[in-house]
Design an enzyme around this catalytic site. Structure first.
Site, PDB file in Angstrom:
ATOM      1  N   LEU A 146       0.810  -1.228   0.000  1.00 47.47           N
ATOM      2  CA  LEU A 146       0.000   0.000   0.000  1.00 47.47           C
ATOM      3  C   LEU A 146       0.836   1.266   0.000  1.00 47.47           C
ATOM      4  CD1 LEU A 146      -2.744  -0.884   2.645  1.00 47.47           C
ATOM      5  CD2 LEU A 146      -2.891  -1.042   0.171  1.00 47.47           C
ATOM      6  N   GLY A 147       2.032   1.195   0.532  1.00 49.93           N
ATOM      7  CA  GLY A 147       2.827   2.420   0.589  1.00 49.93           C
ATOM      8  C   GLY A 147       4.186   2.145   1.189  1.00 49.93           C
ATOM      9  N   GLY A 149       7.266   4.284   3.450  1.00 49.29           N
ATOM     10  CA  GLY A 149       7.843   5.475   4.068  1.00 49.29           C
ATOM     11  C   GLY A 149       9.349   5.295   4.173  1.00 49.29           C
ATOM     12  N   PHE A 151      11.107   4.419   6.677  1.00 49.68           N
ATOM     13  CA  PHE A 151      11.556   3.323   7.539  1.00 49.68           C
ATOM     14  C   PHE A 151      10.739   2.044   7.419  1.00 49.68           C
ATOM     15  CE2 PHE A 151      12.669   7.276   9.878  1.00 49.68           C
ATOM     16  CZ  PHE A 151      14.042   7.164   9.722  1.00 49.68           C
ATOM     17  N   GLY A 152       9.658   2.088   6.650  1.00 53.01           N
ATOM     18  CA  GLY A 152       8.833   0.886   6.580  1.00 53.01           C
ATOM     19  C   GLY A 152       8.042   0.782   5.287  1.00 53.01           C
ATOM     20  N   VAL A 154       4.315  -0.698   3.849  1.00 49.73           N
ATOM     21  CA  VAL A 154       2.997  -1.075   4.377  1.00 49.73           C
ATOM     22  C   VAL A 154       2.281  -1.979   3.379  1.00 49.73           C
ATOM     23  CG1 VAL A 154       0.770  -0.173   5.162  1.00 49.73           C
ATOM     24  CG2 VAL A 154       2.853   1.094   5.649  1.00 49.73           C
ATOM     25  N   LYS A 190       3.039  -3.559   8.655  1.00 49.76           N
ATOM     26  CA  LYS A 190       4.147  -2.667   8.295  1.00 49.76           C
ATOM     27  C   LYS A 190       5.454  -3.390   8.548  1.00 49.76           C
ATOM     28  CE  LYS A 190       4.165   1.956   8.844  1.00 49.76           C
ATOM     29  NZ  LYS A 190       4.238   3.281   9.499  1.00 49.76           N
ATOM     30  N   ASP A 312       2.435  14.461  12.377  1.00 48.91           N
ATOM     31  CA  ASP A 312       2.361  14.139  10.950  1.00 48.91           C
ATOM     32  C   ASP A 312       0.898  14.051  10.518  1.00 48.91           C
ATOM     33  OD1 ASP A 312       3.455  13.651   8.498  1.00 48.91           O
ATOM     34  OD2 ASP A 312       3.938  11.540   8.862  1.00 48.91           O
TER      35      ASP A 312
HETATM   36  N1  LIG Z   1      -5.090   0.396  10.066  1.00 50.61           N
HETATM   37  C1  LIG Z   1      -5.218   0.733   8.789  1.00 50.61           C
HETATM   38  N2  LIG Z   1      -6.363   0.458   8.140  1.00 50.61           N
HETATM   39  C2  LIG Z   1      -6.505   0.768   6.824  1.00 50.61           C
HETATM   40  N3  LIG Z   1      -5.555   1.349   6.086  1.00 50.61           N
HETATM   41  C3  LIG Z   1      -4.400   1.635   6.660  1.00 50.61           C
HETATM   42  C4  LIG Z   1      -4.161   1.350   8.048  1.00 50.61           C
HETATM   43  N4  LIG Z   1      -2.905   1.720   8.344  1.00 50.61           N
HETATM   44  C5  LIG Z   1      -2.383   2.220   7.206  1.00 50.61           C
HETATM   45  N5  LIG Z   1      -3.268   2.177   6.195  1.00 50.61           N
HETATM   46  C6  LIG Z   1      -3.056   2.627   4.802  1.00 50.61           C
HETATM   47  O1  LIG Z   1      -1.690   2.489   4.477  1.00 50.61           O
HETATM   48  C7  LIG Z   1      -1.143   3.761   4.084  1.00 50.61           C
HETATM   49  C8  LIG Z   1       0.294   3.875   4.579  1.00 50.61           C
HETATM   50  O2  LIG Z   1       0.336   3.757   6.000  1.00 50.61           O
HETATM   51  P1  LIG Z   1       1.364   4.586   6.921  1.00 50.61           P
HETATM   52  O3  LIG Z   1       1.125   6.042   6.704  1.00 50.61           O
HETATM   53  O4  LIG Z   1       1.286   4.055   8.298  1.00 50.61           O
HETATM   54  O5  LIG Z   1       2.733   4.157   6.266  1.00 50.61           O
HETATM   55  P2  LIG Z   1       4.095   4.937   6.084  1.00 50.61           P
HETATM   56  O6  LIG Z   1       5.066   3.938   5.621  1.00 50.61           O
HETATM   57  O7  LIG Z   1       4.410   5.676   7.300  1.00 50.61           O
HETATM   58  O8  LIG Z   1       3.740   5.929   4.927  1.00 50.61           O
HETATM   59  P3  LIG Z   1       4.032   7.487   4.831  1.00 50.61           P
HETATM   60  O9  LIG Z   1       5.437   7.705   5.259  1.00 50.61           O
HETATM   61  O10 LIG Z   1       3.777   7.772   3.367  1.00 50.61           O
HETATM   62  O11 LIG Z   1       3.030   8.177   5.726  1.00 50.61           O
HETATM   63  C9  LIG Z   1      -2.082   4.792   4.683  1.00 50.61           C
HETATM   64  O12 LIG Z   1      -2.088   5.996   3.959  1.00 50.61           O
HETATM   65  C10 LIG Z   1      -3.415   4.103   4.663  1.00 50.61           C
HETATM   66  O13 LIG Z   1      -4.048   4.295   3.424  1.00 50.61           O
END
Ligand SMILES: Nc1ncnc2c1ncn2[C@@H]1O[C@H](COP(=O)(O)OP(=O)(O)OP(=O)(O)O)[C@@H](O)[C@H]1O
Length: 499
Positions: A146-147, A149, A151-152, A154, A190, A312
């Site tokens: 899904l994405g 960042g 450090f991780g 998802v 994650k 954030d």
């Molecule tokens: N508990 C959840 N339920 C549904 N969707 C989620 C959940 N946690 C995360 N997501 C989806 O996954 C995406 C990425 O999650 P998150 O922001 O925690 O990751 P990240 O690696 O920190 O990304 P970034 O640095 O871009 O913010 C979110 O924008 C959201 O759409």
């Protein structure tokens, strides 16, 4: 009938009767000598002040489980000081009162101690008993990414149902999680990056914060299920790598909805449970946006009340659930000002598009946090002097502007808005006069410009004593939220669903 004729108990009556109730010898209240009676009147007055303080300053009423304990503590102090002369007694009560206020104002040293020394170990014990802290790699199947960042990474995923064949789980099931009926319990996983500098520490912080917010504000945040360490390398798993797991809260975040041209009408039936009839589009947009803002700011108030600043806040970190709740996610950059956790003064981990001009939650000259118990004791001072919560409130203001003004929703438009804001010294009124973009501000200008007024009080530079912006509690008291048409629509839709 008799109860109708009886005068309603006033708060003073209640205080007096409770003061009598806790008096060592209730009969003495009316019959012993006059000085003793004065003494009891003082008791009643002190008791009343204390009760008002609990109810009005701390918002703790009698239904709160802490209330009887706090009353008991107060009455113990009163009992101990009863034998002292009047002056000494008031001195001790005043000192106790001041200490009490210090321990209970934001970010709540007392509740912090209860949380750290009682609730956290309790949560650990319960989770261990129920197996929540013993998650394993084989409990989950990993689906679509899904994405990513710094450090991780998802992924969406699911809990592997009992008796599921392992080969099937590892092979064909991958990437079909979302549409496979056998996976009923969906999760978000994650993967903390392995070999990336600071990633491990970041993962540990995020885990700590998720346990912390699951105790402090469970209804406002995605439900955290725990973590596991991969015990072998296979597919996305790397042996020794840490994974964090949440309940899947919803398929889309606020940014996904805002990226659609139909926003905010594409989220209307989710937020209100139905389509609102008989309203012109501007009024309807205003109601939907107000309900979303109310939820965001209510959640911020809950976490700020316990000393956490998210740092954030942005639409991608706000997940929309099927029931129309807006939940906060991604606490990787959060800071706990109660104990100085993840607060590193010279570090900005932030998204520049939503970050306030001051860039940091506390001034950069603030020294590194001391050991946790000392940081906790000093935290009320630090909080009152710096209002770190106003950091998130700026980001909330940017989200309000983006939701209400269609031409600010794209990434490029947001960047342009931010540079214009900077040029206008972060004064939204000045920006309105100066901008050449002719923004459509009709949604904010409704109801004598209450939305606009709120926006100007969120998007602002820090002023005297680092104030100058509305806190979450003050924002919820702003006239924008007092006209509660959005709340009425939510209640009506709940009533019609219950029929
Ligand atoms: N508990 C959840 N339920 C549904 N969707 C989620 C959940 N946690 C995360 N997501 C989806 O996954 C995406 C990425 O999650 P998150 O922001 O925690 O990751 P990240 O690696 O920190 O990304 P970034 O640095 O871009 O913010 C979110 O924008 C959201 O759409």
């Amino acid at each position: 009938m008799a109860s109708i004729l009886r005068p309603a108990p006033t708060s003073l009556n209640k205080s007096l009767s409770s003061a009598r109730l806790f008096c060592p010898n209730p009969n003495s209240f009316a019959t012993i000598n006059p000085s003793r009676r004065n003494h009891s009147k003082c008791n009643a007055l002190a008791s009343e002040i204390f009760e008002d303080f609990l109810q009005n300053a701390l918002h703790l009423d009698e239904s709160n489980p802490l209330f009887p304990f706090l009353r008991y503590g107060f009455n113990q102090i009163e009992g101990v000081t009863a034998a002292l002369p009047e002056n000494g007694r008031w001195g001790i009560l005043t000192a106790a009162g001041l200490i009490w206020v210090y321990l209970t104002v934001r970010p709540g040293v007392l509740m912090g101690a209860v949380d750290a020394y009682l609730l956290a170990p309790l949560q650990l014990g319960l989770d261990s008993l129920t197996g929540r802290r013993n998650l394993k790699m084989t409990d989950f199947v990993v689906g679509e990414r899904l994405g990513e960042g710094s450090f991780g990474v998802v992924y969406s995923g699911a809990i592997v149902p009992k008796n599921f064949v392992l080969e099937e789980r590892v092979g064909k099931a991958k990437r079909r999680v979302e549409n496979d009926d056998r996976f009923t319990e969906r999760v978000i996983l994650k993967k903390v990056k392995v070999g990336t500098k600071d990633a491990e520490e970041f993962g540990d912080y995020e885990e700590w914060f998720n346990y912390r917010v699951s105790r402090a504000a469970p209804e406002s945040c995605a439900e955290f299920l725990g973590s596991f360490i991969a015990d072998k390398t296979s597919l996305e798993f790397t042996k020794g790598g840490k994974w964090l797991v949440w309940k899947f809260e919803g398929a889309r975040n606020l940014a996904d909805y805002m990226n659609n041209r139909n926003f905010p009408f594409n989220i209307e039936s989710i937020v209100f449970g139905r389509i609102l009839e008989g309203l012109d589009p501007i009024k309807k947009s205003a109601l939907i946006i107000k309900q979303i803002m109310r939820q965001i700011i209510t959640s911020l108030k809950r976490i700020h009340d316990t000393g956490i600043v998210h740092r954030d806040i942005k639409p991608t970190n706000l997940v929309v659930t099927k029931k129309g709740q807006i939940k906060l996610i991604d606490f990787g950059a959060a800071a706990d000002l109660r104990v100085g956790k993840n607060y590193i003064p010279d570090e900005g981990l932030l998204d520049p598009d939503y970050c306030p001009p001051e860039l940091y939650v506390l001034p950069q000259e603030t020294p590194n946090p001391p050991p946790e118990p000392i940081a906790a004791i000093l935290s009320p001072l630090l909080w009152q002097l710096n209002s770190p919560d106003l950091f998130d409130m700026y980001s909330a203001g940017i989200i309000l502007m983006q939701m209400a003004v269609p031409s600010l929703r794209s990434t490029t438009a947001l960047k342009n808005f931010n540079s214009e804001l900077k040029f206008a010294s972060y004064d939204l009124r000045k920006w309105r006069e100066l901008t050449s973009s002719k923004p459509d501000l009709r949604v904010l200008d409704l109801d004598s410009g209450r939305g606009w007024d709120l926006a100007t009080k969120l998007i602002a530079r820090r002023g005297f004593l680092r104030r100058g912006r509305l806190s979450a509690a003050a924002a919820l008291r702003h006239p924008y939220f007092l006209l509660g048409g959005d709340q009425a629509a939510v209640v009506l839709s709940k009533l019609s669903l219950n029929k």
